[in-house]
Design an enzyme around this catalytic site. Structure first.
Site, PDB file in Angstrom:
ATOM      1  N   PHE A 108      78.607  37.477  53.506  1.00 42.31           N
ATOM      2  CA  PHE A 108      79.070  37.264  52.096  1.00 42.31           C
ATOM      3  C   PHE A 108      77.599  36.951  51.144  1.00 42.31           C
ATOM      4  O   PHE A 108      77.761  35.832  50.625  1.00 42.31           O
ATOM      5  CB  PHE A 108      80.117  36.300  51.890  1.00 42.31           C
ATOM      6  CG  PHE A 108      81.278  36.633  52.388  1.00 42.31           C
ATOM      7  CD1 PHE A 108      82.290  37.555  51.822  1.00 42.31           C
ATOM      8  CD2 PHE A 108      81.658  36.126  53.722  1.00 42.31           C
ATOM      9  CE1 PHE A 108      83.565  37.991  52.482  1.00 42.31           C
ATOM     10  CE2 PHE A 108      83.030  36.448  54.182  1.00 42.31           C
ATOM     11  CZ  PHE A 108      83.658  37.470  53.687  1.00 42.31           C
ATOM     12  N   LYS A 162      74.545  37.038  48.672  1.00 47.62           N
ATOM     13  CA  LYS A 162      74.310  37.687  47.323  1.00 47.62           C
ATOM     14  C   LYS A 162      72.566  37.881  47.500  1.00 47.62           C
ATOM     15  O   LYS A 162      71.684  36.908  47.933  1.00 47.62           O
ATOM     16  CB  LYS A 162      74.476  36.462  46.436  1.00 47.62           C
ATOM     17  CG  LYS A 162      75.925  36.478  46.099  1.00 47.62           C
ATOM     18  CD  LYS A 162      76.217  35.562  44.881  1.00 47.62           C
ATOM     19  CE  LYS A 162      75.603  33.845  45.037  1.00 47.62           C
ATOM     20  NZ  LYS A 162      76.088  33.145  45.948  1.00 47.62           N
ATOM     21  N   LYS A 213      86.174  41.140  53.728  1.00 48.52           N
ATOM     22  CA  LYS A 213      84.912  41.606  53.149  1.00 48.52           C
ATOM     23  C   LYS A 213      85.197  42.588  52.122  1.00 48.52           C
ATOM     24  O   LYS A 213      84.611  42.541  50.804  1.00 48.52           O
ATOM     25  CB  LYS A 213      84.107  42.143  54.104  1.00 48.52           C
ATOM     26  CG  LYS A 213      82.632  43.015  53.793  1.00 48.52           C
ATOM     27  CD  LYS A 213      81.726  41.972  53.069  1.00 48.52           C
ATOM     28  CE  LYS A 213      80.606  42.650  52.522  1.00 48.52           C
ATOM     29  NZ  LYS A 213      79.613  41.727  51.801  1.00 48.52           N
ATOM     30  N   GLY A 235      77.709  43.871  30.706  1.00 48.50           N
ATOM     31  CA  GLY A 235      76.397  44.326  31.070  1.00 48.50           C
ATOM     32  C   GLY A 235      76.384  45.986  30.828  1.00 48.50           C
ATOM     33  O   GLY A 235      77.265  46.610  30.231  1.00 48.50           O
ATOM     34  N   LYS A 292      69.480  43.881  40.130  1.00 50.03           N
ATOM     35  CA  LYS A 292      70.024  42.563  39.657  1.00 50.03           C
ATOM     36  C   LYS A 292      68.414  41.799  39.880  1.00 50.03           C
ATOM     37  O   LYS A 292      67.681  42.183  40.692  1.00 50.03           O
ATOM     38  CB  LYS A 292      70.962  41.812  40.465  1.00 50.03           C
ATOM     39  CG  LYS A 292      70.785  41.870  41.905  1.00 50.03           C
ATOM     40  CD  LYS A 292      71.946  41.144  42.630  1.00 50.03           C
ATOM     41  CE  LYS A 292      71.831  39.733  42.482  1.00 50.03           C
ATOM     42  NZ  LYS A 292      72.947  38.892  43.266  1.00 50.03           N
ATOM     43  N   CYS A 318      76.231  47.099  47.918  1.00 47.99           N
ATOM     44  CA  CYS A 318      77.369  46.517  48.386  1.00 47.99           C
ATOM     45  C   CYS A 318      78.678  47.026  47.584  1.00 47.99           C
ATOM     46  O   CYS A 318      79.504  47.873  48.092  1.00 47.99           O
ATOM     47  CB  CYS A 318      77.547  45.057  48.586  1.00 47.99           C
ATOM     48  SG  CYS A 318      76.278  44.299  49.769  1.00 47.99           S
ATOM     49  N   GLY A 344      75.653  47.535  40.535  1.00 46.68           N
ATOM     50  CA  GLY A 344      74.835  48.570  41.326  1.00 46.68           C
ATOM     51  C   GLY A 344      74.325  47.857  42.758  1.00 46.68           C
ATOM     52  O   GLY A 344      75.368  46.919  43.054  1.00 46.68           O
ATOM     53  N   PHE A 388      81.053  36.310  37.317  1.00 40.41           N
ATOM     54  CA  PHE A 388      81.324  37.669  37.150  1.00 40.41           C
ATOM     55  C   PHE A 388      82.077  38.322  35.985  1.00 40.41           C
ATOM     56  O   PHE A 388      82.750  39.317  36.071  1.00 40.41           O
ATOM     57  CB  PHE A 388      81.920  38.156  38.587  1.00 40.41           C
ATOM     58  CG  PHE A 388      81.082  38.214  39.789  1.00 40.41           C
ATOM     59  CD1 PHE A 388      80.311  39.191  40.112  1.00 40.41           C
ATOM     60  CD2 PHE A 388      80.979  37.050  40.656  1.00 40.41           C
ATOM     61  CE1 PHE A 388      79.237  39.295  41.200  1.00 40.41           C
ATOM     62  CE2 PHE A 388      79.951  36.762  41.351  1.00 40.41           C
ATOM     63  CZ  PHE A 388      79.382  38.096  41.990  1.00 40.41           C
ATOM     64  N   ASN A 436      84.607  42.005  47.684  1.00 41.08           N
ATOM     65  CA  ASN A 436      83.632  42.770  46.820  1.00 41.08           C
ATOM     66  C   ASN A 436      84.086  43.676  46.042  1.00 41.08           C
ATOM     67  O   ASN A 436      83.899  43.816  44.681  1.00 41.08           O
ATOM     68  CB  ASN A 436      82.591  43.831  47.798  1.00 41.08           C
ATOM     69  CG  ASN A 436      81.370  42.983  48.416  1.00 41.08           C
ATOM     70  OD1 ASN A 436      81.352  41.899  48.296  1.00 41.08           O
ATOM     71  ND2 ASN A 436      80.686  43.591  49.254  1.00 41.08           N
TER      72      ASN A 436
END
Length: 448
Positions: free
Chosen positions: A155, A157, A210, A259, A327, A266, A263, A255, A214
Site C-alpha cells: 500500500f 504511495k 489490495k 483535478g 503526481k 496502480c 494516473g 482523495f 485502490n
C-alpha cells in the site's frame, strides 16, 4: 533473518531496502543485468524521495545486496518475495507470466523450507497458481521440500513510499498455516513498535483487499471530478463543496480534490483488472466501469477548456506546461493526464514547452522531440500563449506572478489542480480557469 526480493522495480526495491533498514539481510534479484550493475553502483531505476540514500547506506553496511542469480540468492533465505510486474493485457486482465515464471524458478532451486510471498498486485486466486507452479517443479525434481505461500499486498504511495513502509497504516498478510504466520510475524515485528496493526486473513481476502483499496480511492477521485464538472455548470464552487463534505468524518478530506484525472501504475491498472476479474466470474462491476469512464473523460477537461477559450484555433500557438508526472514527488508518467493533453494539443498543430522537477528524463524517453523542454518553469513561459498547470508540484505553488505575467504572451492560466486562488489570479490580471469553478464571475475566496 534473510529474505530474497525478486524484482527491482518500484515495489521490489522499496520493499527490499526498507527491510534492510531495520537490520534484515536482503538480496534483491532481477534478470536485467544492466539494472543490477547500476544498483550496485548506486544508480536507481526510479525516483523516490530518500530511497537513493537509504539504498547506499544499507549496501555499505552489507545488509542490502543485488544479484541476477536467483538460485544462489534464495538458498538460505527464510522468505522470498515475488515483486515483479503484472502489466495489464489488452482485455484489462493482469498478466501473471512474470509472477509464475518466478514461482517456477523458486521451485527449481529452493533447498529448504521458505515462505513464498506475492508482493505484486495480483488477482484473487494467484497464490493458488503460485503454489501449484512451485509444487510442480518440486515434483519434477523429486524433491520433498515443505513451503508456504502468502499474500502481502503493498500500500505504497509514490512520493511517500518509504514512510508508508516504515510507518504503515496497516500490514495485510494472507496466510493458510500457523508456520507461515509465525514467520511473517517475526519478519514484520520491527514495524509494529508504534502500534501499527498486522492483520492476518485468508489469502483470497488479502488479494482482494489490495484491489478494493485502490478501487475505492479511484472511486472517490472520479466522484469528486464528476461533482466538479456539475459545479461548473450550476455555478457552484467545488472548493467550497469539498470543504463542506470533507468535514464529515464518514467521508473525510482525502482523495476528494478535483483535478484532471488519476494516473500512475496502480489505479488505472487495478480498476481494469478488478472489472475483468468480476466479468470472468459472471459479475459486472457497474460502479467501477463508471469510475473508469469518468476518469478517461476527465483527462480531456483541461484541453476542452483550452479549445473553448481559443475557439478551436490552436495551430501555431505555444503552451507552457508545468508538470508531467501523474503526481508530485515521482517521475512516473504511466497513464499521466499530461500525455493526453499533449497528444491533443499536438494534433491541433500547437506547440508544447514543458518542465517537471523530476520527470524530464522519463518525458524525453516517452515523447522524444515532439515537445520542447524548459530548463526551469520560467523558461517554458517565454512568449507562450497560456500556462497549463498539470501536476501540483510544490515548486509551482507560489511562483513569481510578476515574472509569469511578463513572460507570457497572453496572461491566461489553466489550472488543472486548483492550486491557485481564482480571486487572487483575477486581481493580478490573469484570465484564470480552474476545475469545478464557474468561469467569468468573481468567486468567494475558499478557506482551505
Amino acid at each position: 533473518m534473510r529474505i530474497a526480493v525478486v524484482g527491482t522495480g518500484y515495489v521490489g526495491l522499496v520493499t527490499g531496502t526498507c527491510f534492510a533498514e531495520v537490520g534484515i539481510d536482503v538480496t534483491c534479484i532481477d534478470i536485467d543485468q544492466t539494472k543490477i550493475e547500476n544498483l550496485k553502483r548506486g544508480v536507481l531505476p526510479i525516483y523516490e524521495p530518500g530511497l537513493e540514500e537509504m539504498v547506499a547506506r544499507n549496501a555499505q553496511k552489507e545488509r542490502l545486496s543485488f544479484s541476477t542469480d536467483l538460485s544462489a540468492s534464495i538458498q538460505g533465505s527464510d522468505v522470498a518475495f515475488i515483486a515483479v510486474g503484472t502489466p495489464p493485457g489488452e482485455d484489462g486482465s493482469a498478466d501473471l507470466k512474470y509472477v509464475l515464471a518466478v514461482a517456477r524458478a523458486i521451485g527449481q532451486h529452493m533447498t529448504d523450507y521458505m515462505v513464498v510471498v506475492t508482493k505484486s498486485t495480483v488477482p484473487v486466486g494467484t497464490a493458488a497458481k503460485v503454489r501449484r507452479a512451485i509444487r510442480e517443479e518440486l515434483e519434477a525434481r523429486g524433491a520433498d521440500i515443505a513451503f508456504d505461500v502468502a499474500s502481502n499486498p503493498e500500500f505504497l504511495k509514490e512520493g511517500a513510499a518509504i514512510d508508508d513502509f516504515l510507518k504503515p497504516d496497516r500490514i495485510v498478510v494472507g496466510i493458510d498455516s500457523e508456520r507461515a504466520q509465525e514467520m511473517m510475524s517475526k519478519l514484520y515485528k520491527p514495524f509494529l513498535m508504534n502500534g501499527h496493526p498486522l492483520i492476518f486473513m485468508d489469502i483470497p481476502s488479502a488479494e482482494m483487499t489490495k484491489y478494493a483499496a485502490n478501487a475505492m480511492l479511484a472511486t472517490k477521485i472520479s466522484f469528486m471530478n464528476d461533482i466538479a464538472n456539475l459545479c461548473e455548470i450550476m455555478g457552484a464552487d467545488v472548493n467550497m463543496v469539498r470543504r463542506g463534505i470533507g468535514s464529515d468524518a464518514r467521508i473525510g478530506n482525502k482523495f476528494i480534490y478535483p483535478g484532471i484525472g488519476y494516473g500512475g501504475s496502480c489505479f488505472p491498472k487495478d480498476v481494469k483488472a478488478l472489472i475483468k476479474t468480476a466479468a470472468e466470474n459472471g459479475y459486472e462491476m457497474d460502479v467501477l466501469k463508471s469510475v473508469e469512464n469518468v476518469n478517461e473523460k476527465q483527462k480531456s477537461v483541461l484541453f476542452n477548456k483550452i479549445s473553448n477559450y481559443f475557439n478551436g484555433e490552436m495551430a501555431g500557438k505555444t503552451f507552457a506546461m508545468w508538470g508531467l508526472s501523474f503526481k508530485p514527488k515521482t517521475d512516473d508518467m504511466r497513464e499521466a493526464p499530461s500525455l493526453v493533453i499533449i497528444e491533443k494539443l499536438l494534433e491541433q498543430g500547437a506547440k508544447v514547452r514543458a518542465y517537471d522537477p523530476v520527470a524530464m528524463k522519463e518525458a524525453r524517453h516517452i515523447l522524444g522531440d515532439s515537445i520542447e523542454y524548459g530548463k526551469d518553469e520560467y523558461e517554458t513561459l517565454i512568449d507562450a500563449d497560456a500556462l497549463l498547470l498539470v501536476t501540483e508540484w510544490p515548486d509551482f505553488r507560489s511562483p513569481n506572478f510578476a515574472v509569469v505575467s511578463k513572460l507570457l504572451k497572453e496572461k491566461v492560466v489553466f489550472d488543472g489542480r486548483n492550486i491557485y486562488d481564482p480571486v487572487e489570479m483575477e486581481q493580478k490580471g490573469f484570465t484564470y480557469f480552474g476545475i469545478g469553478i464557474k468561469q467569468g464571475e468573481k468567486q468567494l475566496k475558499a478557506t482551505v
